[in-house]
Design a protein around this motif. Structure first.
Motif, mmCIF file in Angstrom:
data_model
loop_
_atom_site.group_PDB
_atom_site.id
_atom_site.type_symbol
_atom_site.label_atom_id
_atom_site.label_comp_id
_atom_site.label_asym_id
_atom_site.label_seq_id
_atom_site.Cartn_x
_atom_site.Cartn_y
_atom_site.Cartn_z
ATOM 1 N N GLY A 166 0.823 -1.197 0.000
ATOM 2 C CA GLY A 166 0.000 0.000 0.000
ATOM 3 C C GLY A 166 0.857 1.247 0.000
ATOM 4 O O GLY A 166 2.081 1.179 -0.157
ATOM 5 N N PRO A 167 0.254 2.412 0.179
ATOM 6 C CA PRO A 167 0.996 3.674 0.196
ATOM 7 C C PRO A 167 2.163 3.640 1.184
ATOM 8 O O PRO A 167 2.039 3.109 2.289
ATOM 9 N N GLY A 168 3.286 4.234 0.759
ATOM 10 C CA GLY A 168 4.476 4.277 1.587
ATOM 11 C C GLY A 168 5.388 3.082 1.405
ATOM 12 O O GLY A 168 6.582 3.149 1.729
ATOM 13 N N GLN A 169 4.847 1.990 0.894
ATOM 14 C CA GLN A 169 5.649 0.791 0.699
ATOM 15 C C GLN A 169 6.317 0.825 -0.673
ATOM 16 O O GLN A 169 5.968 1.641 -1.532
ATOM 17 N N PRO A 170 7.338 -0.024 -0.892
ATOM 18 C CA PRO A 170 8.286 0.198 -1.990
ATOM 19 C C PRO A 170 7.708 0.507 -3.360
ATOM 20 O O PRO A 170 8.088 1.499 -3.988
ATOM 21 N N LYS A 175 6.104 4.197 -7.695
ATOM 22 C CA LYS A 175 5.308 4.307 -8.922
ATOM 23 C C LYS A 175 4.117 5.251 -8.801
ATOM 24 O O LYS A 175 3.649 5.782 -9.813
ATOM 25 N N GLN A 176 3.599 5.446 -7.567
ATOM 26 C CA GLN A 176 2.438 6.321 -7.393
ATOM 27 C C GLN A 176 2.743 7.551 -6.545
ATOM 28 O O GLN A 176 1.886 8.420 -6.379
ATOM 29 N N ASP A 177 3.959 7.611 -6.006
ATOM 30 C CA ASP A 177 4.433 8.775 -5.253
ATOM 31 C C ASP A 177 3.523 9.104 -4.079
ATOM 32 O O ASP A 177 3.191 10.264 -3.826
ATOM 33 N N ILE A 178 3.129 8.062 -3.325
ATOM 34 C CA ILE A 178 2.238 8.244 -2.176
ATOM 35 C C ILE A 178 2.930 7.711 -0.930
ATOM 36 O O ILE A 178 3.450 6.586 -0.930
ATOM 37 N N GLY A 179 2.928 8.517 0.145
ATOM 38 C CA GLY A 179 3.482 8.087 1.417
ATOM 39 C C GLY A 179 2.457 7.320 2.243
ATOM 40 O O GLY A 179 1.292 7.176 1.866
ATOM 41 N N PHE A 180 2.894 6.847 3.400
ATOM 42 C CA PHE A 180 2.049 6.028 4.267
ATOM 43 C C PHE A 180 0.736 6.724 4.638
ATOM 44 O O PHE A 180 0.668 7.951 4.752
ATOM 45 N N ILE A 181 -0.292 5.903 4.828
ATOM 46 C CA ILE A 181 -1.581 6.349 5.342
ATOM 47 C C ILE A 181 -1.916 5.483 6.559
ATOM 48 O O ILE A 181 -1.554 4.303 6.601
ATOM 49 N N PRO A 182 -2.581 6.027 7.569
ATOM 50 C CA PRO A 182 -2.879 5.226 8.755
ATOM 51 C C PRO A 182 -4.073 4.293 8.595
ATOM 52 O O PRO A 182 -4.132 3.234 9.231
ATOM 53 N N ASP A 183 -5.055 4.663 7.757
ATOM 54 C CA ASP A 183 -6.289 3.872 7.639
ATOM 55 C C ASP A 183 -6.080 2.734 6.633
ATOM 56 O O ASP A 183 -6.575 2.766 5.516
ATOM 57 N N TRP A 184 -5.396 1.707 7.089
ATOM 58 C CA TRP A 184 -4.905 0.636 6.220
ATOM 59 C C TRP A 184 -6.003 -0.300 5.717
ATOM 60 O O TRP A 184 -5.781 -1.112 4.818
ATOM 61 N N GLU A 185 -7.203 -0.194 6.262
ATOM 62 C CA GLU A 185 -8.311 -0.974 5.698
ATOM 63 C C GLU A 185 -8.562 -0.586 4.249
ATOM 64 O O GLU A 185 -9.095 -1.398 3.463
ATOM 65 N N ARG A 186 -8.169 0.600 3.863
ATOM 66 C CA ARG A 186 -8.304 1.017 2.461
ATOM 67 C C ARG A 186 -7.413 0.176 1.546
ATOM 68 O O ARG A 186 -7.682 0.064 0.347
ATOM 69 N N VAL A 187 -6.371 -0.417 2.115
ATOM 70 C CA VAL A 187 -5.480 -1.301 1.353
ATOM 71 C C VAL A 187 -5.979 -2.742 1.395
ATOM 72 O O VAL A 187 -6.031 -3.431 0.376
ATOM 73 N N VAL A 188 -6.365 -3.204 2.579
ATOM 74 C CA VAL A 188 -6.680 -4.623 2.770
ATOM 75 C C VAL A 188 -8.042 -5.000 2.194
ATOM 76 O O VAL A 188 -8.199 -6.086 1.610
ATOM 77 N N LEU A 289 11.411 9.327 6.479
ATOM 78 C CA LEU A 289 11.099 10.521 5.697
ATOM 79 C C LEU A 289 10.664 10.145 4.285
ATOM 80 O O LEU A 289 9.706 10.706 3.739
ATOM 81 N N TRP A 290 11.386 9.194 3.691
ATOM 82 C CA TRP A 290 11.067 8.771 2.317
ATOM 83 C C TRP A 290 9.720 8.055 2.262
ATOM 84 O O TRP A 290 8.870 8.355 1.420
ATOM 85 N N ALA A 291 9.516 7.092 3.155
ATOM 86 C CA ALA A 291 8.302 6.273 3.107
ATOM 87 C C ALA A 291 7.051 7.070 3.456
ATOM 88 O O ALA A 291 5.975 6.828 2.899
ATOM 89 N N PHE A 292 7.165 8.021 4.377
ATOM 90 C CA PHE A 292 6.028 8.864 4.735
ATOM 91 C C PHE A 292 5.894 10.066 3.803
ATOM 92 O O PHE A 292 4.910 10.785 3.859
ATOM 93 N N LYS A 293 6.915 10.273 2.970
ATOM 94 C CA LYS A 293 6.976 11.407 2.042
ATOM 95 C C LYS A 293 6.842 12.728 2.807
ATOM 96 O O LYS A 293 5.997 13.573 2.515
ATOM 97 N N ILE A 294 7.722 12.879 3.782
ATOM 98 C CA ILE A 294 7.769 14.065 4.635
ATOM 99 C C ILE A 294 9.228 14.519 4.727
ATOM 100 O O ILE A 294 10.121 13.700 4.940
ATOM 101 N N GLN A 302 5.592 13.569 14.254
ATOM 102 C CA GLN A 302 4.229 14.000 14.541
ATOM 103 C C GLN A 302 3.209 13.167 13.760
ATOM 104 O O GLN A 302 2.140 12.818 14.275
ATOM 105 N N ALA A 303 3.554 12.851 12.522
ATOM 106 C CA ALA A 303 2.635 12.071 11.685
ATOM 107 C C ALA A 303 2.390 10.688 12.255
ATOM 108 O O ALA A 303 1.299 10.119 12.082
ATOM 109 N N THR A 304 3.378 10.119 12.950
ATOM 110 C CA THR A 304 3.206 8.762 13.483
ATOM 111 C C THR A 304 2.191 8.702 14.622
ATOM 112 O O THR A 304 1.789 7.608 15.026
#
Length: 389
Positions: A166-170, A175-188, A289-294, A302-304
């Motif tokens: 999902g977002p933030g992962q390799p 390929k989509q330039d998206i960092g991590f998101i907390p609401d991971w049900e959107r992935v699963v 920083l890279w994975a969260f795109k921050i 703070q994002a964590t």
């Protein structure tokens, strides 16, 4: 190094190659690490292209991933994509040669796409539905690595398996330039939806496993995805912010807690540009920083804060296995917090000795034996060996 060498048990590396490569790495020099593993990967790929051997392609893919490991301090480094494209090419040649080839699929999600790979132990038999293991990595690792650490062991026991990111992962970050998101049900949830459209999946035996930071991600997803029937947290994470801040040196933790953002960021920036700083600390920050795109270390921490299951543990109602690594250098103490909140529905298992490192790196055989023993008890199953390789 142990992580890379440990994939040998699942056809993903050659131990002696990894040990020999370590001789060419200068401590604290991230460039020497990248160069050494790139050289090994190129040599291994040349052998694979000559022999067309599946294991050799898998090893080359592993070494390209390793070469990329310490490069994320410079987001514009072209090798971040270059090595990944080489990794993917080698890996895809490997899974295409499996008795039942691994199948890459792309699933639509809310605002992004979920890249996944589906694996089956043998050709589908009409009317036969198999238990299926959903596998997710965490802070840094790729879904391809899961083939060697978990998937082969599941296939050998007659399970289907599906890995995804999902977002933030390799792949999604690249390929989509998206960092991590907390609401991971959107992935699963899109992954579960996909499985519900297959004829070879037993919907009553769906197990979801998350490694490392994935221990938070899949716990969050399971709270909102009741179709998951068993949950494996390797290991459990109750509060990511608490865990990350707890790894700061005392002087930096004091600045962070005081809200001194500029001074905190300045000191972190200085530390990231000196080889005298601990490699683990430098990598933790650069990868985050890279994975969260921050860009700001302070803002990253703070994002964590959003990555906690504190307010949703009552929604996690399926049987849950929580791995507790006795020598975990990242999330020590967190698995017990998860167990305390989940109560009797959760099993806390402590890995000791050579299996006591974070996510049991270097001990994949023991890790999978313990996890599948628990799954067999949850689903009232007896594992049967299946030829998959």
């Amino acid at each position: 190094m142990l992580l890379v060498a440990g994939l040998a048990a699942g056809h993903g590396a050659d131990t002696n190659d990894v040990l020999k490569t370590a001789l060419y790495i200068e401590p604290g020099n991230f460039e020497s690490f990248a160069e050494a593993f790139k050289d090994l990967a190129d040599q291994t790929k040349a052998k694979a292209d000559e022999t067309l051997l599946q294991d050799t392609y898998f090893a080359a893919a592993t070494y390209y991933r390793a070469a990329d490991f310490f490069l994320h301090g410079n987001w514009s480094d072209p090798r971040i994509d270059e090595f990944w494209n080489l990794e993917r090419d080698c890996f895809d040649k490997g899974i295409s040669a499996m008795p039942v080839p691994g199948e890459r699929i792309t699933l639509k999600a809310d605002g992004f796409e979920v890249p996944a790979i589906y694996y089956a132990p043998q050709q589908p038999v009409p009317g036969v539905k198999r238990p299926t293991l959903l596998l997710n990595e965490g802070y840094d690792a790729a879904q391809e690595e899961l083939l060697h650490f978990n998937v082969f062991f599941a296939l050998q026991r007659g399970w289907n398996a599906i890995t995804f990111e999902g977002p933030g992962q390799p792949t999604v970050r690249r390929k989509q330039d998206i960092g991590f998101i907390p609401d991971w049900e959107r992935v699963v949830t899109p992954v579960v939806d996909y499985l519900y459209n297959r004829s070879d999946v037993d919907f009553e035996r769906l197990a979801l496993l998350g490694n490392s930071f994935g221990g938070y991600l899949v716990a969050r997803a399971a709270a909102f995805e009741p179709r998951i029937k068993a949950l494996i947290l390797n290991g459990g994470i109750y509060d990511s912010h608490q865990a990350f801040v707890g790894q700061l040196p005392p002087n930096l933790e004091k600045l962070y807690n005081a809200g001194e953002k500029q001074q905190f960021d300045d000191l972190i920036g200085e530390a990231l540009h000196t080889q005298e700083s601990p490699s683990q600390f430098r990598w933790d920050v650069e990868q985050g920083l890279w994975a969260f795109k921050i860009q700001s270390p302070y803002d990253f921490l703070q994002a964590t804060r959003a990555y906690t299951i504190a307010n949703i543990t009552d929604r996690i109602r399926m049987p849950t296995f929580i791995a507790n690594a006795s020598s975990d250098q990242f999330f020590a103490g967190q698995p017990q917090l998860v167990k305390d909140k989940l109560g009797d529905s959760a099993t806390l298992y402590t890995f000791n000795g050579s299996a006591g490192y974070h996510t049991q790196v270097g001990a994949a055989v023991e890790s999978n034996r313990v996890i599948h023993t628990w799954l067999n008890s949850v689903f009232n199953m007896t594992s049967q060996a299946v030829a998959v390789y």
